[in-house]
Design a protein around this motif. Structure first.
Motif, PDB file in Angstrom:
ATOM      1  N   THR A  41       4.968  -2.829  -6.432  1.00 46.16           N
ATOM      2  CA  THR A  41       3.554  -2.514  -6.649  1.00 46.16           C
ATOM      3  C   THR A  41       2.860  -3.592  -7.467  1.00 46.16           C
ATOM      4  O   THR A  41       1.782  -3.367  -8.010  1.00 46.16           O
ATOM      5  N   GLY A  42       3.458  -4.787  -7.532  1.00 44.36           N
ATOM      6  CA  GLY A  42       2.850  -5.845  -8.321  1.00 44.36           C
ATOM      7  C   GLY A  42       2.998  -5.583  -9.808  1.00 44.36           C
ATOM      8  O   GLY A  42       3.883  -4.844 -10.245  1.00 44.36           O
ATOM      9  N   TRP A  43       2.119  -6.193 -10.582  1.00 43.42           N
ATOM     10  CA  TRP A  43       2.223  -6.057 -12.038  1.00 43.42           C
ATOM     11  C   TRP A  43       0.956  -5.408 -12.599  1.00 43.42           C
ATOM     12  O   TRP A  43       0.935  -4.223 -12.895  1.00 43.42           O
ATOM     13  N   ILE A  44      -0.113  -6.160 -12.738  1.00 47.40           N
ATOM     14  CA  ILE A  44      -1.347  -5.622 -13.308  1.00 47.40           C
ATOM     15  C   ILE A  44      -2.116  -4.887 -12.209  1.00 47.40           C
ATOM     16  O   ILE A  44      -2.374  -5.443 -11.142  1.00 47.40           O
ATOM     17  N   GLN A  45      -2.474  -3.650 -12.478  1.00 42.59           N
ATOM     18  CA  GLN A  45      -3.195  -2.845 -11.500  1.00 42.59           C
ATOM     19  C   GLN A  45      -4.678  -2.799 -11.875  1.00 42.59           C
ATOM     20  O   GLN A  45      -5.040  -2.350 -12.962  1.00 42.59           O
ATOM     21  N   THR A  46      -5.530  -3.270 -10.975  1.00 47.07           N
ATOM     22  CA  THR A  46      -6.968  -3.265 -11.231  1.00 47.07           C
ATOM     23  C   THR A  46      -7.601  -2.072 -10.515  1.00 47.07           C
ATOM     24  O   THR A  46      -7.530  -1.963  -9.289  1.00 47.07           O
ATOM     25  N   TYR A  95      -5.077   3.168  -4.987  1.00 49.26           N
ATOM     26  CA  TYR A  95      -6.171   3.225  -5.951  1.00 49.26           C
ATOM     27  C   TYR A  95      -6.402   1.907  -6.687  1.00 49.26           C
ATOM     28  O   TYR A  95      -7.297   1.838  -7.523  1.00 49.26           O
ATOM     29  N   SER A  96      -5.609   0.887  -6.402  1.00 50.19           N
ATOM     30  CA  SER A  96      -5.706  -0.331  -7.209  1.00 50.19           C
ATOM     31  C   SER A  96      -5.483  -1.576  -6.375  1.00 50.19           C
ATOM     32  O   SER A  96      -4.898  -1.534  -5.281  1.00 50.19           O
ATOM     33  N   TYR A  97      -5.943  -2.709  -6.932  1.00 51.31           N
ATOM     34  CA  TYR A  97      -5.584  -4.022  -6.404  1.00 51.31           C
ATOM     35  C   TYR A  97      -4.538  -4.604  -7.357  1.00 51.31           C
ATOM     36  O   TYR A  97      -4.830  -4.843  -8.534  1.00 51.31           O
ATOM     37  N   PRO A  98      -3.302  -4.839  -6.884  1.00 54.10           N
ATOM     38  CA  PRO A  98      -2.246  -5.321  -7.781  1.00 54.10           C
ATOM     39  C   PRO A  98      -2.238  -6.843  -7.913  1.00 54.10           C
ATOM     40  O   PRO A  98      -2.525  -7.563  -6.951  1.00 54.10           O
ATOM     41  N   SER A  99      -1.873  -7.312  -9.069  1.00 54.27           N
ATOM     42  CA  SER A  99      -1.628  -8.743  -9.242  1.00 54.27           C
ATOM     43  C   SER A  99      -0.193  -9.068  -8.835  1.00 54.27           C
ATOM     44  O   SER A  99       0.649  -8.183  -8.685  1.00 54.27           O
ATOM     45  N   VAL A 120      17.766  -7.389  -8.140  1.00 58.09           N
ATOM     46  CA  VAL A 120      16.675  -8.140  -7.523  1.00 58.09           C
ATOM     47  C   VAL A 120      15.865  -7.155  -6.687  1.00 58.09           C
ATOM     48  O   VAL A 120      16.440  -6.375  -5.923  1.00 58.09           O
ATOM     49  N   ASN A 121      14.564  -7.187  -6.828  1.00 57.92           N
ATOM     50  CA  ASN A 121      13.722  -6.269  -6.073  1.00 57.92           C
ATOM     51  C   ASN A 121      13.763  -6.631  -4.595  1.00 57.92           C
ATOM     52  O   ASN A 121      13.279  -7.681  -4.191  1.00 57.92           O
ATOM     53  N   LYS A 128       0.837  -1.203   0.000  1.00 52.80           N
ATOM     54  CA  LYS A 128       0.000   0.000   0.000  1.00 52.80           C
ATOM     55  C   LYS A 128       0.875   1.257   0.000  1.00 52.80           C
ATOM     56  O   LYS A 128       0.596   2.221  -0.727  1.00 52.80           O
ATOM     57  N   GLN A 129       1.968   1.230   0.788  1.00 52.81           N
ATOM     58  CA  GLN A 129       2.872   2.380   0.818  1.00 52.81           C
ATOM     59  C   GLN A 129       3.579   2.552  -0.519  1.00 52.81           C
ATOM     60  O   GLN A 129       3.765   3.681  -0.997  1.00 52.81           O
ATOM     61  N   ALA A 130       3.980   1.434  -1.129  1.00 48.59           N
ATOM     62  CA  ALA A 130       4.638   1.507  -2.438  1.00 48.59           C
ATOM     63  C   ALA A 130       3.693   2.098  -3.481  1.00 48.59           C
ATOM     64  O   ALA A 130       4.100   2.913  -4.319  1.00 48.59           O
ATOM     65  N   LEU A 131       2.430   1.710  -3.441  1.00 50.27           N
ATOM     66  CA  LEU A 131       1.439   2.271  -4.359  1.00 50.27           C
ATOM     67  C   LEU A 131       1.264   3.767  -4.100  1.00 50.27           C
ATOM     68  O   LEU A 131       1.149   4.565  -5.037  1.00 50.27           O
ATOM     69  N   THR A 132       1.238   4.143  -2.832  1.00 51.04           N
ATOM     70  CA  THR A 132       1.082   5.545  -2.476  1.00 51.04           C
ATOM     71  C   THR A 132       2.279   6.367  -2.939  1.00 51.04           C
ATOM     72  O   THR A 132       2.121   7.468  -3.489  1.00 51.04           O
ATOM     73  N   ASP A 133       3.478   5.811  -2.762  1.00 52.12           N
ATOM     74  CA  ASP A 133       4.690   6.515  -3.206  1.00 52.12           C
ATOM     75  C   ASP A 133       4.700   6.692  -4.717  1.00 52.12           C
ATOM     76  O   ASP A 133       5.175   7.709  -5.234  1.00 52.12           O
ATOM     77  N   THR A 134       4.194   5.697  -5.426  1.00 54.14           N
ATOM     78  CA  THR A 134       4.249   5.719  -6.888  1.00 54.14           C
ATOM     79  C   THR A 134       3.099   6.493  -7.510  1.00 54.14           C
ATOM     80  O   THR A 134       3.287   7.249  -8.472  1.00 54.14           O
TER      81      THR A 134
END
Length: 597
Positions: free
Chosen positions: A393-398, A196-200, A387-388, A185-191
C-alpha cells in the motif's frame, strides 16, 4: 517504514528553478529535483510491458497537459489556500532548505492550479493533533499520513473522500481513473476497506506495467534487497589483509574484528572501531532487522503458527552474536546511544570496519562500503529474509477531506503530480536545463542540475507524497558505482543474493501494522507492556557482562513474556496471519526448525 523501507528507505534531494515556467510541447514544466527514494519491492517485467508502458506514459503525458491547462484556467479564477497536514517530517518545511514561497513545485501549483500550500508537520504528537481536529470537525484539506489506525478512523468517521468518487466528481478525465495500479488499489481495499488515498512510493506488478524497470539491477534490488545490510570498509580490509572469505563465517568474523582491534591501525591519527550498529536505533534497524535475519529468525514456529520473532531460537543466536561483540570489546556500548549525526561522523571519517545497520540513512558517495551477504552462523542456520512479494500500500497515504476547500483544484493537482509529466518535474526538474532524456526514456542529470541538487538543496526531498518507486526505476540510469546510489544498489541485494538465503513474503505480516488486539482489553494492555519491556530487556541481554549473565537475562525475558501471556497474544495474531496465508496462497516456514529439535 521502514527502509523499507522503508526503508523505508531515504535518498533525497531537490532542485531550484527559475520562476518562469518553461514550455515543452505546449505543456508547462517547472524545475524541481528529487533524488532517488528508499527502495521497495520490484519484480521483473518483460519487453512487452516496455512497449505497453510507452503508450500508457504518452497517454499520461497528454492527460497531464490537459489537466495542467485546465488547472491554469482554474488558477486564473483566483488563488486559494490548501491546508496540508502530514505526520512525516522528512520532506517539505520540516527540511532545511525548503520554502513554501520559493519551492518550484509550489510555484507551479500556484500558477497552474491556483493553490498556495500551507503545510503543517508537527515534530511530535502529530497523530494526536489530527485526532483532536477530527473531534472538533475542523480537518485539513489534505492529509499525508503513515498511521494506519488514524487512516481507518478517518474512513470510519466518513471524513475523507473515496478516490474514485472524488476524481469522477471533480476531474473525470483524470488518468488515475484509468491507470491507477489495480493491485495496489486492491491492497488498499483489503487494508482500509476501499481506495481512499494516493500512496507514495508505489511499487507493484501493475505499477510496473506503467513504469517498467529499465535494468536488471533494479529487479535485484527489489526482489532480493533491503536497506538493512552488513557492510565492511574495503580500505581497512585491504590494509590489514582481511579477505571476503575471512568475514563470511561467524568465527572468521570474530577473528577479523580481533585483528582490527589489536592492529593499531588508524585513520588520520584516529583509532578504528571494529563494529558499529545503527546508533540509538540499533534495536529496530540492526538487531530486529539484519542480525535476526542473518541467524535465521522467523515469526513462525515449526508448525507454521505465528509467534513473536523474539521467541525464535535464531533470534537468541542473534542476541548472542551481538553480546559476543560487546564482551570481546569489538562493539562499544557507548555507540548504542549516539544519534544519527554522531554515527555519521564515524562513518564519514572511515573509522568503522564493520557497519551493521540501515545504509539508506547515510551518504555513501566514494565510500568504501561492500557487503558479502550473511555472516554464516556457526551452527549452520540458514539466513531468512523478508521481502514484500505482493502489492503493498505504499508508504505515505494522501487523503482528501470531504470538507476540503477547492476540491476541483485539488483533484487536478493530484492528477498532474501523479502523471508522467508531473513525476519528471518532481524528480528531475526542467528538461534541457536540469536533465536530458534519451529515446528509451532514461534520464541523465546535467552538470547544472547535479550541482543544484548537491549544493543548493543538500539532498532534501521536496514532496515525498508523490514519489513513485516504479517511475524512478523506469527513468533512472544504472548509477555510477562510486555514487551514493551506486554503492546502495550494490549493498542492498547482498543477503538476498546468497544462494541459501530463505526469502519469504513480508506482506503476510501486514496485519502487524493494524490493531489486532483491542488496546483497552486485558490482552491489549499486556501487549503494550510487552512492547515496552522488550526494548529495555534486549539492551540488557546484549550488554550482559558474561555468558552466565547473558543466559540469566535471556531467561528473564522468556519468563516475563510468559507472565504477559505472550502465547495468548500470539494466538490472536496467528488467527489473522492464517487468514492472510489463505488469501495469498503462501506461508512462512521455519527453515531452521530441525536445528533446534
Amino acid at each position: 517504514m521502514a527502509e523499507l523501507h522503508l526503508e523505508i528507505q531515504k535518498e533525497r534531494g531537490m532542485v531550484m528553478m527559475r520562476k518562469e515556467v518553461r514550455k515543452r510541447n505546449g505543456k508547462g514544466l517547472c524545475a524541481l529535483a528529487l533524488a532517488g527514494i528508499m527502495a521497495f519491492s520490484l519484480s521483473a517485467c518483460g519487453s512487452s510491458a516496455q512497449t505497453g508502458a510507452a503508450g500508457t506514459q504518452s497517454g499520461q503525458s497528454e492527460a497531464a497537459g490537459e489537466t495542467a491547462q485546465a488547472g491554469t484556467a482554474a488558477a486564473s479564477e483566483g488563488t486559494g489556500e490548501l491546508y496540508w497536514f502530514s505526520d512525516v517530517s522528512g520532506w517539505g518545511p520540516a527540511t532545511a532548505n525548503w520554502s513554501v514561497k520559493e519551492s518550484p513545485a509550489t510555484q507551479y501549483i500556484e500558477e497552474n492550479f491556483g493553490l498556495t500550500l500551507k503545510i503543517e508537520q508537527p515534530p511530535t504528537d502529530a497523530i494526536t493533533k489530527l485526532g483532536l481536529m477530527i473531534a472538533s470537525g475542523e480537518l485539513p484539506d489534505v492529509m499525508s499520513i503513515t498511521d494506519a489506525d488514524m487512516y481507518k478512523q478517518l474512513v470510519a468517521a466518513d471524513k475523507v473522500w473515496d478516490m474514485k468518487s472524488f476524481l469522477e466528481t471533480y476531474d473525470p478525465d483524470s488518468h488515475l481513473l484509468k491507470d491507477f495500479p489495480e493491485d495496489i488499489k486492491q491492497a488498499l481495499t483489503d487494508t482500509y476497506g476501499g481506495w481512499y488515498s494516493y500512496p507514495s512510493h508505489m511499487e507493484s506488478k501493475d505499477n510496473r506495467e506503467v513504469f517498467p524497470p529499465d535494468d536488471q539491477v533494479w529487479i535485484d534490488v527489489v526482489e532480493k534487497g533491503s536497506n538493512m545490510c552488513i557492510m565492511f570498509n574495503k580500505e581497512i580490509m585491504d590494509a590489514l589483509g582481511i579477505t571476503r572469505e575471512d568475514v563470511q563465517t561467524e568465527d572468521g568474523f570474530y577473528a577479523a574484528c580481533e585483528k582490527v582491534k589489536t592492529s593499531g591501525y588508524q585513520v588520520d591519527g584516529q583509532s578504528v572501531l571494529p563494529v558499529v550498529l545503527q546508533c540509538n536505533l540499533w534495536i529496530n534497524s540492526s538487531l530486529d532487522g539484519i542480525v535476526a535475519w542473518n541467524f535465521g529468525a522467523v515469526p513462525v514456529d515449526e508448525n507454521g503458527n505465528y509467534r513473536h520473532t523474539e521467541l525464535s531460537p535464531g533470534y537468541k543466536n542473534g542476541l548472542k552474536f551481538l553480546n559476543n561483540l560487546v564482551q570481546d570489546g569489538y562493539l562499544d556500548v557507548n555507540t548504542l546511544t549516539i544519534d544519527e549525526t554522531a554515527l555519521k561522523t564515524y562513518l564519514d571519517a572511515k573509522r568503522v570496519f564493520c557497519w551493521i545497520g540501515n545504509q539508506a540513512q547515510q551518504d555513501k558517495t566514494n565510500m568504501p562500503w561492500v557487503s558479502f551477504g550473511p555472516i554464516l552462523a556457526s551452527n549452520g542456520a540458514r539466513p531468512a529474509m523478508p521481502v514484500n512479494q505482493s502489492a503493498g500500500t505504499g508508504w505515505i497515504q494522501t487523503l482528501v477531506s470531504k470538507d476540503c476547500k477547492n476540491p476541483e483544484k485539488i483533484a487536478k493537482l493530484l492528477s498532474w503530480a501523479s502523471s508522467q509529466e508531473g513525476l519528471l518535474v518532481n524528480y528531475y526538474g526542467t528538461e534541457g536545463t536540469d536533465y536530458t532524456i534519451d529515446e528509451k526514456g532514461i534520464v541523465t542529470r546535467t552538470e547544472e542540475g547535479t550541482k543544484k541538487l548537491a549544493e543548493e538543496y543538500d539532498n532534501n526531498v521536496l514532496m515525498w507524497p508523490f514519489a513513485n518507486t516504479s517511475f524512478e526505476r523506469n527513468t533512472e540510469p544504472v548509477p555510477d558505482p562510486t555514487s551514493n546510489r551506486g554503492v546502495e544498489v550494490a549493498l542492498m541485494p547482498a543477503l538476498g543474493n546468497y544462494a541459501d538465503t530463505y526469502i519469504y513474503d513480508e506482506s503476510l505480516l501486514g496485519f502487524r501494522n493494524s490493531t489486532v488486539i483491542e488496546p483497552s482489553s486485558d490482552l491489549g494492555i499486556k501487549l503494550s507492556q510487552v512492547k515496552t519491556y522488550l526494548e529495555s530487556q534486549k539492551a540488557k541481554i546484549v550488554t550482559a557482562a558474561s555468558d552466565e549473565a547473558f543466559e540469566t537475562e535471556y531467561q528473564n525475558m522468556i519468563d516475563t513474556l510468559n507472565q504477559y501471556e505472550i502465547t495468548a497474544i500470539d494466538e490472536e495474531y496467528n488467527k489473522v496471519y492464517q487468514e492472510y496465508c489463505e488469501k495469498k496462497g503462501s506461508s512462512i516456514e521455519d527453515v531452521n526448525a530441525d536445528l533446534y529439535k
